[in-house]
Each structure stands twice: as C-alpha cells, then as structure tokens.
Design an enzyme around this catalytic site. Structure first.
Site, PDB file in Angstrom:
ATOM      1  N   ASP A 188       0.817  -1.213   0.000  1.00 41.85           N
ATOM      2  CA  ASP A 188       0.000   0.000   0.000  1.00 41.85           C
ATOM      3  C   ASP A 188       0.855   1.269   0.000  1.00 41.85           C
ATOM      4  O   ASP A 188       0.674   2.158  -0.837  1.00 41.85           O
ATOM      5  CB  ASP A 188      -0.930   0.018   1.211  1.00 41.85           C
ATOM      6  N   ARG A 192      -0.621   2.046  16.525  1.00 43.24           N
ATOM      7  CA  ARG A 192      -1.027   3.172  15.669  1.00 43.24           C
ATOM      8  C   ARG A 192      -0.924   4.546  16.328  1.00 43.24           C
ATOM      9  O   ARG A 192      -0.458   5.495  15.688  1.00 43.24           O
ATOM     10  CB  ARG A 192      -2.454   2.941  15.138  1.00 43.24           C
ATOM     11  N   ASP A 248      -7.713   0.998  11.266  1.00 42.73           N
ATOM     12  CA  ASP A 248      -6.508   1.816  11.345  1.00 42.73           C
ATOM     13  C   ASP A 248      -6.728   3.255  10.893  1.00 42.73           C
ATOM     14  O   ASP A 248      -6.109   4.180  11.426  1.00 42.73           O
ATOM     15  CB  ASP A 248      -5.378   1.180  10.532  1.00 42.73           C
ATOM     16  N   SER A 275      -2.686  -9.448   4.076  1.00 38.22           N
ATOM     17  CA  SER A 275      -1.949  -8.339   4.670  1.00 38.22           C
ATOM     18  C   SER A 275      -1.384  -8.748   6.019  1.00 38.22           C
ATOM     19  O   SER A 275      -2.042  -9.431   6.808  1.00 38.22           O
ATOM     20  CB  SER A 275      -2.885  -7.144   4.845  1.00 38.22           C
TER      21      SER A 275
END
Length: 401
Positions: free
Chosen positions: A17, A97, A126, A178
């Site tokens: 990504d 995060r 996220d 992922s």
C-alpha cells in the site's frame, strides 16, 4: 485544493500500500513527499527502505527507532490494564497506531508539512486510529487517505499499479493477505482468511512455532513485576523492549499466543484475523498471577469491570482521549502494590501459572488453611451470612404474602 498542498508526510512501511502511495501522491498532488518509518520491532532490516522510498518519489525518509517508547509507554500500560478486546485479542496493532501517528505529527510540524497521509483502507480500524490521533494532537491537520480517494478497489489492482510503475513489492496476486508486525505481535488479514471456514496456512507462522513442532518437554519461566510492570525474566533484568523480545523468544518456541478470531471492527463489519502474540500472552498470564496475591479484592473487581471499556477505547483508537487517560490513572493506581514473581510452565501452546510470590503478598496461609487455626473464628461466618441474607429473606416473605 491540491495546489495548496506543498509537502506531505506519509506513514511508510515499505509494503504494498505505502509503496504505491508515494508514487500516487506525486502523481496526484505534484508536491514534495516525506516518508516516515517507525521501527517498533518489525523484525526486518529497515535501512533498505531508505533507498526504496527515494526511488519511488520521496524527497527524504525518517527511520526512527521507537521500540523502547512503544513497549514502555504504550504496551506496558495496556498490559497493566489486562486489556483484551472481545476476550481474545491483545491489541497488538491497535496500540502501535497512536505512537506512529504521534511521531508522524511531530515530523510534520518539524518539516512544515501541509498534510499527513496514511495507507489504511476505508474499511478498517486503522484509518480511525491514525486520524483520531492526528486530530487530538494537531486539530487543524490536513489528512490524505488514498484508499478513500483513488479509484483502485483492492490489492490486486495495487499490484498491477506497482508493476506498471516498476515499484518493487513483495505481495503477489496469489498471496495478497496483509500482515502487520511489531514487538508485541504479528497479524494476518485478507486473502484466504476472508473465508472464516478456511484454516490458515503454514506460511502464517512467524513469531510462534506450530504446536506440533514445539518441544516435547515443558519449560519453566519466571517473570518479575514491580508496580505492575515486568522488569525481569528468569532473574535477569531487561529494558522494556528487550524484555518483550525475550518473552517472545521463550513463549514463541512453545507455540504460545496464537489466536484465530472473527472480531467486530469499529466501522461496523466483522473481520477475520490470525494473530500471534507469544510474549504478550506470557506477560499477561504472569501479570494476572502476581495480581492474584497482591491486589485488594474490591480494587481488582472494580478494575476488571473497566477492562472491556478500556480495551474498546484502545481498539477504536481513542488512546489520546480524556476517558482513556482517566481510566489509565485509575488502573495505574491499582497497580502500585503489584510487585512479585510469577512462575509459569510452557508446553505445546499452553501457558500455565504454577507459582506466585510477593514481598507484599496479601495471601495469608494462616487464614486460608483448611487445618486448625487460631486467627479465624468460623462462628463469625454465621452472622456475616445472616446479614447478607436479610434482604433475600425479606423479599421471600413479601412474595409469599
């Protein structure tokens, strides 16, 4: 609007990504792009990302070692809370995060950037975690979320885009799931896991060995705690990051900490993921063991009632929200006496507590014994029970009338 943006700081992992995003940002906004990579224990060499980021269009890249801050200031507070989302998930991605986003904002301010950018999809958690942190720390921030802007619909189209622009990526169309790894865990999502009936494959074992390949002999490990934080493993003191790495090594070798679950995302959908959290699982069990002999009953029960709410806040991305800070203060107050050592037996995916001790233990053998004692009058229990039963008796008598 695009012309107003002169510089963007992008959270860059070097994966599919974000590798595509740098090139896409240059094409779409025609501005300077600064990449930022957080070293939070991915277990891979990050220096090659420097050349890769520049080749795909970044003007510079920050690669910051945040491992000690990650474990000491983010993972340990979550472990002090015994936070588990929906009974199983130890919040490995969730808690990373806010740290990444915090440092990203700091770099954006330093660089005088107009915007920050992340590679989270418009379907996931996220995006919320990144952006709630951005807004909490810089209320006027401009956010670019490519997955909510570009026309590409999925990872296969991203792979095609990468091939077209000669962007090197490791994902393939045959294995597009992922992964996200840090010192606390590794997660697997997407690909074959989107069918909740299909079993995960052998290539989804990284931090923990398959149980059938774990040693046939149990291993005993001791974890020492001070005021709710682990400080030593098997008698050896470690820094927070080094301690978690050691816990990962030991527990992972016995196949501990692997879960396969379908969870409820904050945005409203259900999602299936496979997680490996070996060290976190070990430390969680050890923490509970030390608490069992050092925490007051009512303090523990009150804290436990707050855990689901606390875990939700972390999972949803509200790390810098006042309610999380308030809960943390209460939880940390409860941890002041949580000092001691837990002994655990690790065997074939199991992590069992077999001993616990503390210099400030509330466990009194003279009170707990089933043998004769001189410190507890068993007749006192009669009055205790009758008083607690009073409302039940009154209610029953009224009901019979």
């Amino acid at each position: 609007m695009n012309k107003k943006i002169k510089k963007i700081v992008v959270a860059y992992s070097g994966g599919l990504d974000t590798s595509v995003i740098i090139t896409w940002l240059k094409e779409t906004y025609g501005c300077e792009v600064v990449a930022f990579t957080a070293d939070i224990g991915q277990g891979e060499e990050l220096e090659p990302l420097r050349e890769k980021a520049i080749k795909t269009g970044a003007s510079k890249i920050y690669i910051d070692d945040l491992r000690e801050e990650f474990v000491g200031d983010f993972v340990f507070p979550v472990l002090r809370a015994n936070a588990v989302y929906e009974g199983r998930y130890l919040l490995g991605t969730s808690i990373a995060r806010p740290l990444i986003a915090k440092r990203q904002i700091e770099i954006a301010v330093k660089e005088g950037a107009d915007a920050v950018c992340h590679g989270a999809t418009g379907k996931g958690n996220d995006q919320v975690r990144f952006e709630l942190t951005y807004f909490a720390l810089k209320p006027d921030v401009k956010i670019i979320a490519p997955w909510r802007e570009w026309t590409m619909k999925g990872r296969e189209e991203l792979i095609t885009y990468a091939e077209k622009h000669k962007i090197p990526v490791t994902a393939t169309k045959s294995k597009p799931y992922s992964t996200d790894r840090n010192l606390l865990h590794i997660s697997y999502e997407g690909g074959i896991l989107e069918d909740p009936w299909k079993e995960s494959t052998e290539d989804m074992y990284t931090m923990a060995v398959p149980v059938q390949k774990a040693p046939d002999k149990p291993e005993y490990v001791e974890v020492e705690y001070e005021a709710g934080n682990p400080v030593a493993v098997n008698g050896k003191k470690f820094s927070p990051a080094a301690l978690l790495a050691e816990a990962n090594r030991i527990a992972g070798s016995h196949g501990i900490g692997r879960v396969d679950l379908v969870e409820n995302r904050y945005v409203g959908m259900k999602s299936r993921g496979v997680y490996e959290t070996p060290g976190g699982t070990l430390l969680h069990a050890a923490h509970r063991a030390v608490e069992s002999i050092t925490m007051d009953r009512e303090a523990m029960h009150l804290r436990d009632s707050l855990v689901p709410r606390y875990a939700e806040l972390v999972y949803y991305g509200y790390w810098f929200a006042p309610e999380r800070t308030m809960l943390q203060a209460a939880i940390d107050e409860s941890q002041k006496n949580v000092t001691g050592t837990a002994r655990l037996r690790l065997y074939k995916g199991n992590c069992d507590t077999v001993g616990r001790k503390s210099p400030v233990s509330l466990y009194n053998p003279e009170l707990a014994t089933f043998e004769a004692d001189a410190v507890y009058n068993q007749k006192d229990a009669e009055g205790f029970i009758r008083l607690n039963a009073l409302r039940l008796r009154v209610g029953s008598m009224v009901g019979k009338k």
